[in-house]
Design a protein around this motif. Structure first.
Motif, mmCIF file in Angstrom:
data_model
loop_
_atom_site.group_PDB
_atom_site.id
_atom_site.type_symbol
_atom_site.label_atom_id
_atom_site.label_comp_id
_atom_site.label_asym_id
_atom_site.label_seq_id
_atom_site.Cartn_x
_atom_site.Cartn_y
_atom_site.Cartn_z
ATOM 1 N N SER A 119 -0.895 7.180 -7.246
ATOM 2 C CA SER A 119 -1.454 7.495 -6.337
ATOM 3 C C SER A 119 -3.378 7.455 -6.314
ATOM 4 N N PHE A 120 -3.922 7.527 -7.910
ATOM 5 C CA PHE A 120 -5.135 7.403 -8.274
ATOM 6 C C PHE A 120 -6.089 5.643 -7.640
ATOM 7 N N THR B 21 0.650 -1.156 -0.041
ATOM 8 C CA THR B 21 0.090 -0.320 -0.037
ATOM 9 C C THR B 21 0.836 1.144 -0.163
ATOM 10 N N GLU B 22 2.005 1.234 1.041
ATOM 11 C CA GLU B 22 2.686 2.198 0.633
ATOM 12 C C GLU B 22 3.139 2.347 -0.933
#
Length: 295
Positions: free
Chosen positions: A255-256, A247-248
């Motif tokens: 990021s979208f 997730t990082e």
């Protein structure tokens, strides 16, 4: 069971785990790998559901009003749109606001109104969001019947395909996780059974010297729980570290893309994996031992 008896059974289970450490390690590894696969499939399905939900939440109905509708009449229509069953949100966008948005898109130096000859051709618009994506076509149809409405747009055709896709993703995800769960349960149960089978002579000797079934059963039962819990703990820690890093990286690179980061949901998944692993270990030992106690 008395505390002293439980303590003895637990110590005996630990001694047995140490005596049969290679078989125990193999069982722990099997439980860990099985639950790791199950947990990965679970997270994948939950993220698919999260993605489908995010796509559905973006669905919006644009209701264009007729030019002859006055501003007062236009504002008065809000209650009618909000009264349509299944409506979650109604936002009024005046023609002036619409023109301002267009100007921002073309650049601040652009005077769009002047370019249009001083007349704003945009209509007043209502933007409606539905509580459930499945209600979008019906709400759009109801909104189109209200007096003063020129036309309604909500991406007809695309919405139906999107809803069909998200429905397919959800059903496929449930089937996939069920199939992986069955495979994991079968694999863990088989491994535990092999562990008990390898010690069948030990069980037979204990029966011959007069040990009761429960005296024999408890250490195996606890041993299965320890194996199941340890394997589940390894899988949960591995999943946690992997998913946290994943997730990082997604947040930094794409990021979208919506990724599920709800800590409560993740905690429930990890907690259920621990319970499942411990339960399967105990249940597998208890069931496997039954046939060797019938001497």
């Amino acid at each position: 069971m008395k505390p002293s008896s439980f303590s003895y059974a637990f110590r005996d289970a630990l001694r047995s785990l140490w005596r049969n450490k290679f078989m125990s390690m193999a069982s722990v590894a099997t439980v860990a790998i099985s639950l790791l696969v199950l947990g990965s499939a679970w997270l994948l399905v939950m993220n698919t559901h999260h993605l489908a939900k995010a796509m559905e939440s973006e669905l919006e109905i644009n209701v264009y009003l007729k030019n002859e509708v006055t501003r007062e009449q236009a504002l008065a229509l809000k209650e009618q749109f909000a009264g349509i069953p299944g409506t979650a949100e109604v936002i009024f966008v005046s023609k002036e606001e619409g023109l301002k948005v267009l100007e921002e898109r073309f650049g601040k130096e652009t005077d769009l109104l002047e370019a249009l000859g001083g007349s704003n051709p945009l209509p007043d618009v209502y933007r409606i969001k539905a509580q459930a994506a499945e209600d979008v076509p019906r709400i759009a149809d109801d909104a189109g019947k209200i007096q003063g409405v020129e036309k309604v747009r909500y991406g007809q055709g695309f919405v139906e395909k999107l809803l069909s896709l998200t429905r397919w993703l959800r059903v496929s995800g449930i089937i996939a996780i069920f199939a992986v769960a069955l495979a994991a349960v079968f694999l863990i149960a088989t491994t535990i059974r092999l562990t008990v089978y390898a010690r069948r002579h030990e069980v037979a000797i204990m029966k011959l010297v007069g040990a009761t079934n429960w005296y024999i059963r408890w250490p195996f039962f606890l041993e299965g729980m320890v194996i199941g819990f340890t394997g589940a703990l390894i899988s949960v820690v591995s999943l946690y570290l992997f998913y946290d890093k994943l997730t990082e990286n997604i947040a930094l690179t794409v990021s979208f893309l919506p990724v599920m980061t709800d800590k409560n949901v993740l905690f429930d998944i990890y907690k259920n994996l621990l319970i499942l692993g411990t339960g399967l270990g105990a249940l597998g030992s208890a069931i496997s031992l039954r046939r060797f106690l019938k001497i």
